[in-house]
Enzyme design. Structure first.
Site: not given
Ligand code: RRO
Length: 320
Positions: A72, A127, A130, A265
């Site tokens: 997070a 995106n 999120c 990832g």
């Molecule tokens: O930054 C995050 O918490 C985050 C992002 Br932007 C996203 O697209 N996916 C994720 O699991 N974390």
């Protein structure tokens, strides 16, 4: 037979092979992303960039869980104006670059897309998914109407291929994918992380300060693979698979499910950047051994296999 090539074309964005890093992994330092490319990836994807700097959530923001990780981060990023130079740097180093981005409104998405296009990115990843932000930024994920609107607004500001990254945390991902396609998306990235919680038994509270986080890694692969399967049936545009790819066999599964490329990832955390080269080599071997000369020949093949019949069960030695 023609010479084997791993090159793929994603709406005009040509990659030497169908692998990229997933947005967020290894952040946005040009030097680190260059290492991903040098290790064998076909292109790199930046951490999601927004209109203004954000510090993200306080620690702890990442916890290891069975077969994966829960994060997070909360969209930490330095803001698009600062990031323009990093894109320029990546391009000077000869790295094909997909800029991941977000906004807090349709207008902000469009503005950030415009600036990233001017900076020289090769493609954009919008995106729309999120999992770790409050309503105003998270609004897009489940709402097909919003996804269509924001995609159309972004497409009006850029001539680059736009990949729309979807959330698995919805009841009908096909309808959200269709909405992105109607909005003008050039490809769909399926999928972002799966919402989850980890609890510390000693402190008797959620581990992450944000309580919930996004699950990534092998634990979520079957869910992400199912999303790719469904999305590839619903849209005509290419699908980029993302979720738990750790081995070349995982990458082949995604291609067979209908993905034209994959993003890797969490595997970098467990296997290091060498994972890109290993997956590319394994994929090449698989293609050679099975008589494929182009990646497109593998894409979606599992959809054509049909259901098991008694004789196919016999051949596979499966007893029911
Ligand atoms: O930054 C995050 O918490 C985050 C992002 Br932007 C996203 O697209 N996916 C994720 O699991 N974390």
């Amino acid at each position: 037979m023609s010479k084997l090539s791993l090159a793929v074309d994603l709406a005009g964005f040509r990659l030497r092979n169908p692998t990229m890093n997933a947005a967020g992994v290894l952040g946005m330092s040009p030097a680190l992303l260059k290492r991903v490319y040098d290790a064998g990836a076909g292109a790199v994807v930046t951490k999601s960039i927004g209109p203004v700097p954000r510090t993200g959530h306080p620690n702890p923001t990442l916890v290891q869980v069975s077969c994966g990780a829960l994060n997070a981060m909360g969209l930490p990023n330095p803001g698009v104006d600062y990031f323009v130079d990093k894109i320029v740097k990546l391009k000077e180093m000869g790295v094909p670059t997909v800029a991941s981005f977000f906004g807090g409104s349709v207008q902000e998405f469009a503005e950030v897309a415009y600036k990233l296009t001017k900076a020289g990115a090769d493609a954009l990843e919008l995106n729309a998914s999120c999992p770790n932000v409050a309503e105003e930024l998270g609004m897009l994920a489940a709402d097909a109407g919003n996804v269509e609107k924001v995609t159309a607004a972004v497409k009006a500001e850029t001539n680059l291929p736009v990949f729309v990254k979807l959330s698995p945390n919805v009841t009908n991902i096909k309808s959200v994918a269709k909405a992105a396609e109607w909005g003008g998306a050039d490809a769909i990235t399926a999928v972002n992380t799966l919402l989850g919680i980890a609890i510390d038994v000693n402190f008797r509270r959620p581990v992450l300060t944000n309580t919930t986080g996004g699950l990534s890694g092998p634990a979520m692969k079957p869910v992400a693979l199912r999303c790719v399967w469904e999305v590839s049936q619903a849209v005509e545009i290419p699908v980029i698979g993302c979720g738990g790819v750790t081995t070349w066999e995982d990458a082949v599964e995604y291609l067979l499910a209908g993905a034209s490329a994959v993003e890797i990832g969490t595997a970098v955390m467990t296997r290091g950047v060498g994972v890109y080269g290993e997956i590319v080599e394994g994929l090449e071997r698989y293609m050679a051994e099975n008589g494929f000369s182009r990646v497109e020949e593998v894409v979606g093949l599992a959809h054509e296999a049909g259901r098991y019949t008694e004789s196919s069960l016999d051949k596979c030695n499966i007893r029911v």
